[in-house]
Design an enzyme around this catalytic site. Structure first.
Site, PDB file in Angstrom:
ATOM      1  N   GLU A 174       0.776  -1.329  -0.141  1.00 59.98           N
ATOM      2  CA  GLU A 174      -0.042   0.016  -0.137  1.00 59.98           C
ATOM      3  C   GLU A 174       0.727   1.241  -0.008  1.00 59.98           C
ATOM      4  O   GLU A 174       0.235   2.436  -0.405  1.00 59.98           O
ATOM      5  CB  GLU A 174      -0.900  -0.094   1.253  1.00 59.98           C
ATOM      6  N   HIS A 215       8.652 -26.725  -2.370  1.00 55.87           N
ATOM      7  CA  HIS A 215       8.092 -27.529  -2.959  1.00 55.87           C
ATOM      8  C   HIS A 215       6.836 -27.207  -4.103  1.00 55.87           C
ATOM      9  O   HIS A 215       6.183 -27.998  -4.418  1.00 55.87           O
ATOM     10  CB  HIS A 215       7.483 -28.921  -2.070  1.00 55.87           C
ATOM     11  N   LYS A 220     -13.993  -0.603  -3.707  1.00 52.47           N
ATOM     12  CA  LYS A 220     -15.184  -0.229  -2.727  1.00 52.47           C
ATOM     13  C   LYS A 220     -16.193   0.603  -3.288  1.00 52.47           C
ATOM     14  O   LYS A 220     -17.544   0.246  -3.090  1.00 52.47           O
ATOM     15  CB  LYS A 220     -14.559   0.733  -1.646  1.00 52.47           C
TER      16      LYS A 220
HETATM   17  O1  LIG Z   1      -9.167   0.502   9.795  1.00 50.74           O
HETATM   18  P1  LIG Z   1     -10.022   0.729   8.804  1.00 50.74           P
HETATM   19  O2  LIG Z   1     -10.508   2.099   8.754  1.00 50.74           O
HETATM   20  O3  LIG Z   1     -11.157  -0.128   8.861  1.00 50.74           O
HETATM   21  O4  LIG Z   1      -9.221   0.406   7.541  1.00 50.74           O
HETATM   22  C1  LIG Z   1      -8.841  -1.009   7.377  1.00 50.74           C
HETATM   23  C2  LIG Z   1      -7.750  -0.927   5.965  1.00 50.74           C
HETATM   24  O5  LIG Z   1      -8.473  -0.549   5.058  1.00 50.74           O
HETATM   25  C3  LIG Z   1      -7.598   0.111   4.230  1.00 50.74           C
HETATM   26  O6  LIG Z   1      -7.876   1.463   4.481  1.00 50.74           O
HETATM   27  C4  LIG Z   1      -7.715  -0.248   2.927  1.00 50.74           C
HETATM   28  O7  LIG Z   1      -7.259  -1.380   2.597  1.00 50.74           O
HETATM   29  C5  LIG Z   1      -6.126   0.008   4.696  1.00 50.74           C
HETATM   30  O8  LIG Z   1      -5.239   0.973   4.453  1.00 50.74           O
HETATM   31  C6  LIG Z   1      -6.514  -0.327   6.297  1.00 50.74           C
HETATM   32  O9  LIG Z   1      -5.362  -0.642   6.943  1.00 50.74           O
END
Ligand SMILES: O=P(O)(O)OC[C@H]1O[C@](O)(CO)[C@@H](O)[C@@H]1O
Length: 449
Positions: free
Chosen positions: A291, A312, A426
């Site tokens: 990320e 393996h 999302k």
């Molecule tokens: O703690 P939150 O806001 O639920 O986010 C969880 C995860 O989702 C993200 O925002 C995106 O995957 C990550 O950076 C973060 O660790």
């Protein structure tokens, strides 16, 4: 053996020249300066830099008290979170705990079983976890910085209901611990409304850098681990990262070497561990680096393998496939257990040549042989050496990787502290689910399916 976590790139001698190190050293030192000047991109997310020496002591005590309460009144702790909101805790608990923590006899473990949930949307997984809890006493640690992430929110709704049906709303509220933003988000509002004990993800600490906040500390403390030692280890590595010159600064060297290798076409880094209990350090590291660096069409793709198991399967590709990768071995010097191979009168399995040797000797021989084979196969090998699997060294390891990540991201020329790419899935998911506000996209997406 050094009595701290160290980085060793001596096996890259055939790939990297002294001159390359010298020129990358300057770039790396500039990146470090930029990070510490707090003037680089993403500079409002640098709270993790000082966390090990400047954390909320009152909250730290509340975490320890909450952990003690969960230990005393729960057979099971459900940790709900995704990404940075669970990977650090899981990595720590697997690294520090018994390899079979959840299923060893009660006499060997006084602390609750710990399960992770809300990191997927699998109904079979949720149902399976309900079966595991059965009618036993349990508590929930709901962790979400934003307080709005779908996966953990769904799991929380399900397990909150089970908890409330079992204990009644009032008693259930005493078994729910929320770790979220101090003021914003749906989870914070819910926690305030229902009176759940809350812990804070500081504004200036992003999810993937949050393992040393309540996000990681509460579930780690519930496992019985010493979180003071964890912070002490992180503080010790912080001092090295901040104060040592490049030649004595493991994190700077790691950031430099991986960027040299990237510039020579090695665009995949594989983290390899030889202890199954280190596997989730690899998962935590993948989120941290994936990320942080994978953006603007740049980055080193972080992958991980657990060896010797994956020798393996993925071993063939690493040795012999397309030559895109370098490998960073996470080597635990002392595995904390000794199993000796015994001699048998009739050597039917042909293993008598190993009689008197320990399983760890065999493991280390496999590791050393593999490092040389991969090096010969054009896979440059780096090594992070961990003296033993304890809280102090884990604190060092977490900080080492975090600091190197910030520096490496600046060397790469990206903002290591945002994650704009995560929003795309999302938006589509919300549109397909019919979430208010996403109606415009729904029809177009449905046509494409
Ligand atoms: O703690 P939150 O806001 O639920 O986010 C969880 C995860 O989702 C993200 O925002 C995106 O995957 C990550 O950076 C973060 O660790």
């Amino acid at each position: 053996m050094a009595n701290r976590v160290t980085f060793d790139y001596s096996k890259t001698a055939g790939y990297i020249s002294e001159g390359e190190i010298t020129s990358m050293k300057r770039i790396t030192e500039d990146a470090k300066k930029l990070l510490l000047s707090r003037e680089g991109e993403g500079n409002d997310f640098l709270g993790w830099i000082d966390l090990p020496v400047d954390y909320d002591k009152e909250e730290f005590e509340r975490i320890q008290k909450a952990a003690a309460k969960i230990q005393s009144d729960s057979d099971v702790l459900i940790v709900i979170g995704i990404g940075g909101s669970y990977l650090g805790a899981r990595a720590a608990n697997e690294f520090l705990g018994h390899n079979f923590y959840n299923i060893i006899p009660k006499s060997m473990r006084k602390t609750p079983e710990i399960y992770y949930c809300g990191n997927n949307l699998s109904s079979a997984y949720i149902k399976g976890l309900m079966d595991v809890i059965g009618d036993r006493d349990f508590s929930i640690n709901m962790i979400s910085k934003s307080g709005t992430t779908t996966e953990p929110a769904v799991a929380f709704r399900v397990f909150k209901k089970i908890l409330e049906e079992k204990y009644g709303k009032e008693e259930a509220a005493k078994r729910i611990y929320c770790t979220t933003d101090k003021a914003r988000g749906a989870l914070k509002s819910l926690a305030t409304e229902e009176g759940y004990e809350s812990f804070v993800v500081p504004d200036d600490v992003g999810g993937r850098f949050s393992v040393l906040t309540a996000v990681g500390l509460l579930p780690i403390a519930v496992s019985g681990a010493d979180i003071e030692q964890l912070m002490a280890g992180a503080a010790s590595m912080r001092k090295i990262c901040l104060e040592n010159a490049f030649e004595e600064n493991d994190a700077l060297q790691y950031a430099a070497v991986r960027n040299i290798l990237l510039r020579k076409g090695k665009s995949i880094e594989i983290t390899a561990s030889y202890e199954p209990s280190v596997q989730y350090i690899g998962e935590w590291w993948k989120q941290l680096y994936g990320e942080s660096e994978g953006k603007d069409l740049k980055g080193i793709f972080p992958a991980s393998v657990t060896l010797t198991a994956d020798l393996h399967s993925m071993g063939q590709f690493i040795q012999d496939g397309s030559r895109l990768m370098f490998e960073t071995v996470l080597s635990v010097e002392d595995p904390g257990a000794e199993i000796i191979i015994e001699k048998e009168d009739i050597d039917l399995d042909g293993l008598n040549y190993l009689a008197g040797k320990s399983v760890d000797f065999i493991n280390k021989s496999a590791m050393n042989g593999t490092i040389l084979a991969h090096t010969d196969g054009q896979v440059p090998n780096l090594m992070v050496k961990i003296p033993a699997q304890n809280e102090f060294y884990l604190g060092e390891l977490f900080y080492f990787y975090e600091f190197a990540c910030g520096v490496s991201g600046y060397i790469l020329g990206v903002n290591p502290f945002n994650q704009p790419g995560v929003e795309s899935y999302k938006k589509n998911m919300f549109a397909l689910l019919g979430k208010p506000g996403y109606e415009d996209m729904t029809e177009a997406l449905l046509k494409r399916l």
